[in-house]
Design an enzyme around this catalytic site. Structure first.
Site, short mmCIF file in Angstrom:
data_model
loop_
_atom_site.label_atom_id
_atom_site.label_comp_id
_atom_site.label_asym_id
_atom_site.label_seq_id
_atom_site.Cartn_x
_atom_site.Cartn_y
_atom_site.Cartn_z
CD GLU A 49 -2.26 1.21 2.98
OE1 GLU A 49 -1.62 0.70 3.94
OE2 GLU A 49 -3.38 1.74 3.13
CE LYS A 129 -7.12 1.29 3.81
NZ LYS A 129 -5.84 1.68 4.44
CB CYS A 174 -4.03 -1.61 4.60
SG CYS A 174 -3.26 -1.68 6.23
N1 CDV Z 1 -3.04 1.38 6.58
C1 CDV Z 1 -3.98 0.79 7.33
O1 CDV Z 1 -5.11 0.61 6.88
N2 CDV Z 1 -3.64 0.45 8.58
C2 CDV Z 1 -4.56 -0.11 9.54
C3 CDV Z 1 -4.17 0.24 10.94
C4 CDV Z 1 -4.39 1.68 11.23
C5 CDV Z 1 -4.97 -0.54 11.96
C6 CDV Z 1 -4.64 -1.63 9.42
O2 CDV Z 1 -5.76 -2.15 9.43
O3 CDV Z 1 -3.60 -2.31 9.37
#
Ligand code: CDV
Length: 316
Positions: A49, A129, A174
């Site tokens: 990401e 996202k 993510c």
């Molecule tokens: N970049 C992200 O989406 N990070 C989140 C953190 C903040 C919990 C994740 O779900 O890994």
């Protein structure tokens, strides 16, 4: 007899990127990983990401011009053109996460985006996202900020699946990996491989009691997502101590059985590679997770009708 459909993929984990590192210097690192992936036989290399810069949502900025320096207004951009050229020369596909600024006649929209690029260097899939974590106001009590809700809009392209690399490919980013809905929407389109880039701090300011479980939760959600949707999953980290914030590594490749088949062992630039048989999805898609045969969508209406939990009325 079923023929195997083999796809060799490399998860190209990145170590930290400093705020002062130029995009050109990062692209050099991406190119080195791409060449190594090709030498190891990869058909596709997957970067994390927001792979072109430091993870900037950890800082509060007021000046929009300062924020926009982390974004790309076109793809390929002058800095990333070399990636596309090298991918075409090597005939290797890639997955890349980056901050996308769309300018429609002066109306600007910003997304946390990832693309799939084929071996001819054509962009064949784009994902923006959807589950944006963190907060939208400056919260100085935190050791560091997580301002994705401030800097990005919620993605508007859904969880699409595309026919590419000899199979059905999907992407999420993510925090999306923690939500079963992300995988299921792709599962319902027959997905066979899901690419997931991430930047995950070890420390969770609102819930520090979760810190020791960061790597466990990373594995837990991706292995469950793979198994329950009969799909390969590639998780790719930006890892290590970046601008004072420690981020988890453990980039990994997971089979449709839910088993881990390859994993990075450092917190730096590192590849893990696996030869994936896309037909391994079949025995799960045709039996335990034969959706057509076993799912009961009428019983799941609350999933789309309700956002937050509402407690049942108490019996009196
Ligand atoms: N970049 C992200 O989406 N990070 C989140 C953190 C903040 C919990 C994740 O779900 O890994």
């Amino acid at each position: 007899m079923t023929m195997a459909r083999m796809l060799t993929v490399a998860a190209a984990q990145l170590g930290p990127i400093a705020r002062t590192d130029s995009k050109a210097s990062v692209v050099k690192r991406l190119l080195a990983l791409m060449r190594e992936a090709k030498a190891l036989g990869a058909d596709v290399v997957a970067y994390p990401e927001l792979a072109l810069t430091s993870f900037f949502p950890r800082w509060y900025f007021e000046d929009q011009a300062q924020i926009d320096q982390f974004f790309e207004t076109e793809m390929p951009s002058p800095e990333t053109q070399a990636l596309f050229d090298e991918a075409k020369r090597l005939s290797i596909g890639f997955h890349l996460g980056y901050a996308e600024l769309v300018d429609n006649a002066g109306s600007k929209r910003r997304f946390n985006t990832a693309i799939l690029v084929n071996q001819q260097a054509e962009i064949i899939h784009r994902y923006r996202k959807i589950h944006l974590p963190g907060h939208d106001q400056h919260e100085p009590w935190r050791a560091f900020q997580h301002l994705e809700k401030r800097y990005f809009e919620v993605g508007d392209l859904g969880f699409g699946v595309v026919n590419a690399f000899g199979g059905l490919m999907g992407v999420c980013i993510c925090n999306d990996r923690r939500w079963p809905e992300s995988y299921r929407v792709m599962g319902l389109q027959g997905v066979e491989m899901i690419f997931i880039g991430y930047n995950t701090p070890v420390h969770n300011p609102p819930a520090p009691e979760h810190d020791a479980l960061s790597n466990f939760h990373n594995r837990l959600v991706m292995q469950a997502g793979a198994y329950q949707n009969a799909s390969w999953v590639l998780g790719v980290a930006k890892a290590g101590l970046e601008e004072g914030v420690m981020q988890i590594g453990q980039s990994q490749i997971i089979a449709p059985s839910g088993e881990l088949v390859a994993q990075c062992s450092t917190l730096g630039d590192e590849l893990c590679v696996a030869r994936c048989d896309l037909d391994l999805c079949l025995s799960y898609k045709q039996t335990t997770f034969n959706f057509e045969r076993h799912r009961q969508p009428e019983q799941y209406r609350l999933i789309v009708e309700r956002r937050g939990a509402q407690l049942p009325l108490q019996n009196t």
